[in-house]
Design an enzyme around this catalytic site. Structure first.
Site, mmCIF file in Angstrom:
data_model
loop_
_atom_site.group_PDB
_atom_site.id
_atom_site.type_symbol
_atom_site.label_atom_id
_atom_site.label_comp_id
_atom_site.label_asym_id
_atom_site.label_seq_id
_atom_site.Cartn_x
_atom_site.Cartn_y
_atom_site.Cartn_z
ATOM 1 N N GLN A 217 0.821 -1.214 0.000
ATOM 2 C CA GLN A 217 0.000 0.000 0.000
ATOM 3 C C GLN A 217 0.863 1.275 0.000
ATOM 4 O OE1 GLN A 217 -2.883 -1.553 3.380
ATOM 5 N NE2 GLN A 217 -3.486 0.462 2.668
ATOM 6 N N HIS A 218 0.155 2.375 -0.125
ATOM 7 C CA HIS A 218 0.748 3.721 0.001
ATOM 8 C C HIS A 218 1.884 3.914 -1.012
ATOM 9 C CE1 HIS A 218 -1.500 3.591 3.749
ATOM 10 N NE2 HIS A 218 -0.769 2.603 4.156
ATOM 11 N N ASP B 164 -2.293 -4.615 -0.614
ATOM 12 C CA ASP B 164 -2.073 -6.016 -0.202
ATOM 13 C C ASP B 164 -2.969 -6.431 0.965
ATOM 14 O OD1 ASP B 164 -0.593 -4.475 1.615
ATOM 15 O OD2 ASP B 164 1.285 -5.557 1.294
#
Ligand SMILES: Nc1ncnc2c1ncn2[C@@H]1O[C@H](COP(=O)(O)OP(=O)(O)O)[C@@H](O)[C@H]1O
Ligand SMILES: O=C(CO)[C@@H](O)[C@H](O)COP(=O)(O)O
Length: 508
Positions: A79-80, A237
């Protein structure tokens, strides 16, 4: 390749340490072929996105003929992060990953700008942390303005890979919810926040709607895939694993990977103003309250290596406390912290110190468990233990001892990739991906009964954490974190719950 009973799909997990690809039989959930390739991990937590692409290529090649027979694919990813592309689609600089805390000062200023943590939680569901894309973008504009000016597109890691498959700029609600500029389903991107960041919404990917696809595999992708195969939206994820488990509200998941995460699915949107729980969206139409630590398996492996011990070579630890905050920490929010060892005596053994590292990593996650579950808590529901660490006995036993809850370890190991496969199957067959995953019975696996909770160990950890608070909030001279963030003194007021509520006048 085993004989398939239904059409084949591919699920991909492009995580911090590696890319895993599974070719899955939609009728049974059986994995008919798989591949895995590593990514480099660096102290700076930057990576050239080309490494992800090469790892994806290698993982798909390892799947052989099955990959070329698959009719749909979906990519889940860490992520991010911040992937910045120029007008030709090439990265303008290496991607900043989720575990990079250099944007801690930007978190403080942004938190203040919007009116404090409570205002952020109300507006986008989460109080931003340095992992989030919004403070990373602000870091880039303040520190590398020429790079920011050359940026023609901003992507998350999974968007980048999906875009190279389809030639289109797309994302999904789950991963979009970790940017800090996604307002929720109806509103889409929060244009007030984008304006404040000087970010043109045209640079951002389209958020794919429920049941919609991201596109099709183009010939130019050059991968061992069928041209024209359907490409599903993909997701972050953790959202991928929640989908892969067919998760229902009230059941907590503890994921032990580079990051440690604890989460559950929820019907209501979280808004935790303490910033402990992020109010992410899931990959369908629900929510995924989640707490994440920066230091989990890699940090404990590092301690084992320093001690010259195998992972499982632990001894019961009655004295030492180890807070393994090697990368700074996000839960609790201590971005400038480094690791702390306390309580050494002449008779302390290496095995006890290693056990203390496991305890420290698990404790940081379990502190957030009740907040994650909120009113949907079912104390008897087993914790589902997933991620690479779930294969380890020391991890499992530490979670049992410090949680006092039953623990279930799903037999299926790659739940993120299975979730992505379920998403691809849902798109291909026109069905609900969560139902697809439940039909595959992915959460089944051995159950371990609850043991009495080790309250003494928890009290020792809490005592060390609160006692060392001042030290953990300060940059540690000479560490990589100090070099990356500068030596700015963190403004703790801006991060405290209900902190500075002034100045919150951003347009919507
Ligand atoms: N048998 C095992 N026992 C304990 N830990 C393991 C085992 N196998 C792998 N791991 C841990 O799994 C981690 C990788 O997990 P994974 O979930 O794939 O990470 P990520 O998603 O962050 O790339 C490694 O850091 C390693 O410590
Ligand atoms: O930042 C978060 C969650 O908010 C992390 O969970 C990343 O999504 C990375 O995951 P892993 O690669 O460790 O699985």
């Amino acid at each position: 390749m085993a004989t398939a009973h239904g059409p084949l799909v591919i699920g991909v997990d492009s995580s911090t340490q590696s890319t895993k690809a599974l070719v899955v039989d939609t009728a049974t959930g059986e994995v008919v072929a798989s591949g895995q390739a590593s990514h480099p991990t660096t102290a700076t937590h930057e990576i050239d996105p080309e490494h992800w692409w090469k790892a994806l290529t290698s993982a798909l090649e390892q799947c052989g003929r099955a990959a070329t027979e698959a009719e749909a694919i979906s990519v889940a990813g860490q992520q991010h992060g911040l992937v910045t592309l120029d007008a030709t689609g090439a990265p303008v600089r290496p991607a900043l990953q989720w575990n990079d805390v250099r944007s801690a000062p930007q978190v403080e200023s942004l938190t203040r700008d919007l009116g404090g943590p409570a205002a952020w939680a109300r507006r986008v569901g989460s109080v931003p942390a340095p992992s989030f894309t919004a403070p990373k973008w602000r870091w880039l504009t303040e520190n590398e303005p020429e790079t920011a000016a050359r940026t023609a597109a901003i992507r998350l890691p999974h968007d980048y890979l999906t875009g190279r498959l389809t030639g289109e700029g797309t994302t999904d609600r789950g991963d979009a919810s970790g940017t800090g500029w996604w307002a929720g389903d109806e509103a889409g991107y929060d244009t007030g926040i984008l304006d404040h960041l000087g970010l043109d919404p045209a640079l951002l990917p389209r958020v794919v709607g429920r049941g919609e696809g991201a596109g099709t595999v183009m010939a130019a992708a050059g991968l061992p895939l069928r041209t024209g195969a359907l490409v599903a939206a993909g997701t972050g994820d953790n959202m991928g694993a929640a989908l892969g488990l067919g998760l229902a509200p009230g059941t907590p998941v503890l994921s032990l990977g580079t990051s440690g995460t604890v989460y559950a699915v929820s019907r209501t949107r979280p808004a935790d103003e303490t910033g402990t729980v992020a109010g992410f969206a899931d990959a369908t139409d629900g929510w995924l309250p989640l707490a994440c630590t920066l230091n989990c398996t890699l940090a404990v492996d590092r301690v084992a290596a320093l001690l010259g011990r195998e992972r499982e070579d632990v001894e019961p630890a009655a004295g030492p406390v180890l807070l393994p905050f090697l990368d700074g920490e996000r839960t609790p929010q201590l971005p400038y912290a480094s690791g702390l060892l306390y309580g050494l005596r002449h008779d302390t053994t290496g095995g006890q110190v290693l056990q203390a590292a496991y305890d420290g990593a698990v404790y940081a996650l379990l502190r957030a468990l009740d907040l994650v579950l909120a009113d949907e808590s079912r104390p008897d529901a087993p914790i589902l233990l997933i991620g690479g660490g779930a294969r380890g006995t020391a991890w499992r036993e530490t979670v049992r001892r410090l949680s006092g809850r039953p623990v279930q370890v799903p037999r299926a190991q790659e739940l993120v990739a299975l979730g992505a496969a379920a998403q691809a199957a849902g798109l291909l067959l026109g069905t609900d991906p969560a139902e697809v995953a439940r039909g595959w019975r992915t959460a089944e696996g051995p159950s371990h009964d609850a043991v009495p909770r080790d309250d003494e160990a928890l009290a020792r950890l809490e005592n060390a954490l609160t006692g060392a608070d001042d030290l953990l909030r300060r940059p540690t001279p000479g560490t990589a974190t100090t070099e990356a963030t500068g030596t700015a003194t963190p403004d703790t007021a801006a991060n405290a719950p209900g902190g500075d509520e002034r100045g919150g006048n951003l347009p919507r």
